[in-house]
Scaffold this motif. Structure first.
Motif, short mmCIF file in Angstrom:
data_model
loop_
_atom_site.label_atom_id
_atom_site.label_comp_id
_atom_site.label_asym_id
_atom_site.label_seq_id
_atom_site.Cartn_x
_atom_site.Cartn_y
_atom_site.Cartn_z
N VAL A 49 -18.60 -16.89 -39.73
CA VAL A 49 -17.88 -15.82 -39.03
C VAL A 49 -16.64 -16.37 -38.33
O VAL A 49 -15.55 -15.80 -38.42
N ASP A 50 -16.78 -17.51 -37.66
CA ASP A 50 -15.67 -18.07 -36.90
C ASP A 50 -14.59 -18.69 -37.78
O ASP A 50 -13.49 -18.95 -37.31
N SER A 51 -14.90 -18.93 -39.05
CA SER A 51 -13.87 -19.48 -39.95
C SER A 51 -12.73 -18.50 -40.14
O SER A 51 -11.58 -18.89 -40.38
N GLY A 52 -13.02 -17.19 -40.04
CA GLY A 52 -11.99 -16.17 -40.19
C GLY A 52 -11.46 -16.02 -41.60
O GLY A 52 -10.46 -15.34 -41.82
N GLU A 53 -12.13 -16.62 -42.58
CA GLU A 53 -11.63 -16.62 -43.95
C GLU A 53 -12.25 -15.54 -44.82
O GLU A 53 -11.67 -15.17 -45.85
N PHE A 54 -13.40 -15.03 -44.44
CA PHE A 54 -14.13 -14.14 -45.33
C PHE A 54 -13.88 -12.66 -44.99
O PHE A 54 -13.78 -12.29 -43.82
N ASP A 55 -13.80 -11.85 -46.05
CA ASP A 55 -13.68 -10.41 -45.86
C ASP A 55 -15.01 -9.80 -45.45
O ASP A 55 -15.04 -8.73 -44.85
N SER A 56 -16.10 -10.46 -45.77
CA SER A 56 -17.43 -10.02 -45.34
C SER A 56 -18.37 -11.21 -45.36
O SER A 56 -18.18 -12.16 -46.14
N VAL A 57 -19.38 -11.17 -44.48
CA VAL A 57 -20.39 -12.22 -44.42
C VAL A 57 -21.75 -11.56 -44.62
O VAL A 57 -22.10 -10.63 -43.88
#
Length: 406
Positions: A49-57
């Protein structure tokens, strides 16, 4: 591998997917077993979540408890079918099932739940390679300097021969770059490769992780080693540089035990842990304000807080409202407030503060919501464990702030 820049950035939905089946054979429900006070799955979810790279987790699971905790830590839940939940099911089957139900997903970062030392930076690098550098698959590796030998049966005896060295010219470690081994932390791939049944293919890249971050948990023997490693090298979240400034403990079932005992003459008595008082003193020595909220007046609690020299509020109708008043009084963000509770009246506080803690014998809703669950019960050392955890988080926040200045 060289960086080719962002000019050829590939568009498309990038999903993080964590496979967390409820039927673990090595360690029962290991995906949500507490590791260093937090569910195992929480360590990788926070990094994702904190990576900020994914459109959804997403967490793919067949278990209600795993689903509930995953949602608390910011993930969406994909319910696995009985077919992909069976013992013989493969990871690729579970990923393909997810992709069939989510046709919008073009790239998948499959993250292993059993890799608790994963940091956002590891995932950011892998995402960049897929998005911007043209790689079709990227996986995590660790470099090892090990000499490999293979068995070579000769008649009834078994001899051996060297595979990656010349025994007559054994290289020194500093003269040998070593070899790359998959460490299982993550596998990133395009949708096309995964639907073809492949985790690796096309243009294949790797992300090297240092050995201290390459932790995997398969058996009970791995657990204590992983716990020590994650305390030192784990990712504790986006804690502000100034760290925690206010810590509030519920009195009943946290600071004092949850039992009411009577003597033969009818006198009531309850107990607390001396170790807990030491933990509170250590927090205060670091400049942290410590306060207590009690459900009712109690001679034991009153005498204890007087001994510690801290403030206590009793019979608060809304604990979270009082907590908010204290936060404003001290001019703090919620991220700088920590709270340890035990039962339903504490739940709103747990959901609001930056770090919520719970004794091991707390109500299930509290332990699910908590960001730290102690191994000890209330009044028997849980407070000390939470204090130690907060001091560790503060130290990591301080180190992160100093590194940013450098």
């Amino acid at each position: 591998m060289s960086d080719c820049g962002d000019s050829n950035r590939r568009a498309g939905h990038f999903a993080c997917l964590i496979l967390a089946r409820g039927g673990s054979k090595g360690i029962k429900l290991k995906n949500i077993k507490a590791l260093a006070g937090q569910p195992l799955i929480a360590w990788v979810l926070r990094a994702a979540v904190d990576s900020g790279e994914f459109d959804s987790v997403w967490v793919s699971t067949d278990h209600d408890g795993i689903a509930r905790i995953s949602k608390e830590w910011g993930a969406q839940v994909h319910r696995r079918s009985p077919h992909t939940s069976r013992d013989q099911a493969t990871s690729i089957e579970a990923v393909q099932e997810f992709l069939i139900e989510h046709p919008e997903v073009k790239f998948v970062g499959q993250v292993q739940c059993t890799s608790p030392c994963l940091h956002p930076s590891h995932l950011q690098r892998a995402c960049h390679m897929i998005r911007n550098m043209g790689f079709d698959s990227v996986f995590a590796v660790t470099r090892r300097h090990l000499f490999r030998w293979t068995e070579t049966p000769v008649d009834k005896d078994v001899s051996t021969k060297a595979e990656n060295l010349n025994p007559a010219k054994r290289p020194r470690r500093q003269d040998w770059s070593g070899e790359l081994y998959e460490n299982g932390s993550f596998y990133f791939s395009t949708r096309e490769l995964l639907m073809d049944g492949l985790f690796q293919g096309g243009k294949v890249g790797y992300c090297e992780m240092q050995p201290e971050y390459s932790v995997d948990i398969d058996t009970d023997i791995d657990w204590p080693i992983a716990e020590q490693r994650v305390i030192k090298f784990g990712y504790f979240g986006k804690t502000k540089p100034q760290g925690v400034k206010l810590v509030v403990f519920a009195a009943d079932g946290v600071l004092i035990d949850n039992q009411i005992n009577f003597t033969a003459t009818g006198d009531e008595f309850r107990s607390f842990s001396r170790s807990d008082t030491i933990g509170i003193k250590q927090l205060r020595d670091k400049g942290v304000e410590v306060r207590v909220i009690a459900d009712e007046d109690n001679d034991v609690t009153t005498k204890l807080v007087a001994r510690l020299g801290i403030s206590m509020l009793t019979e608060a109708k809304s604990k979270v409202d009082r907590l908010n008043e204290w936060r404003k009084e001290l001019d703090l963000d919620w991220s700088q407030v920590a709270f340890m509770g035990r039962d339903i009246p504490d739940l709103d506080c747990m959901k609001t503060v930056g770090i919520g803690g719970a004794p091991c014998d707390a109500h299930s809703d509290i332990t699910t919501t908590a960001k730290f669950v102690a191994k000890a019960a209330g009044g028997k050392g849980a407070v000390r464990e939470f204090c130690d955890h907060l001091l560790l988080v503060m130290e990591k926040a301080k180190s992160a702030a100093e590194n940013r200045k450098i």
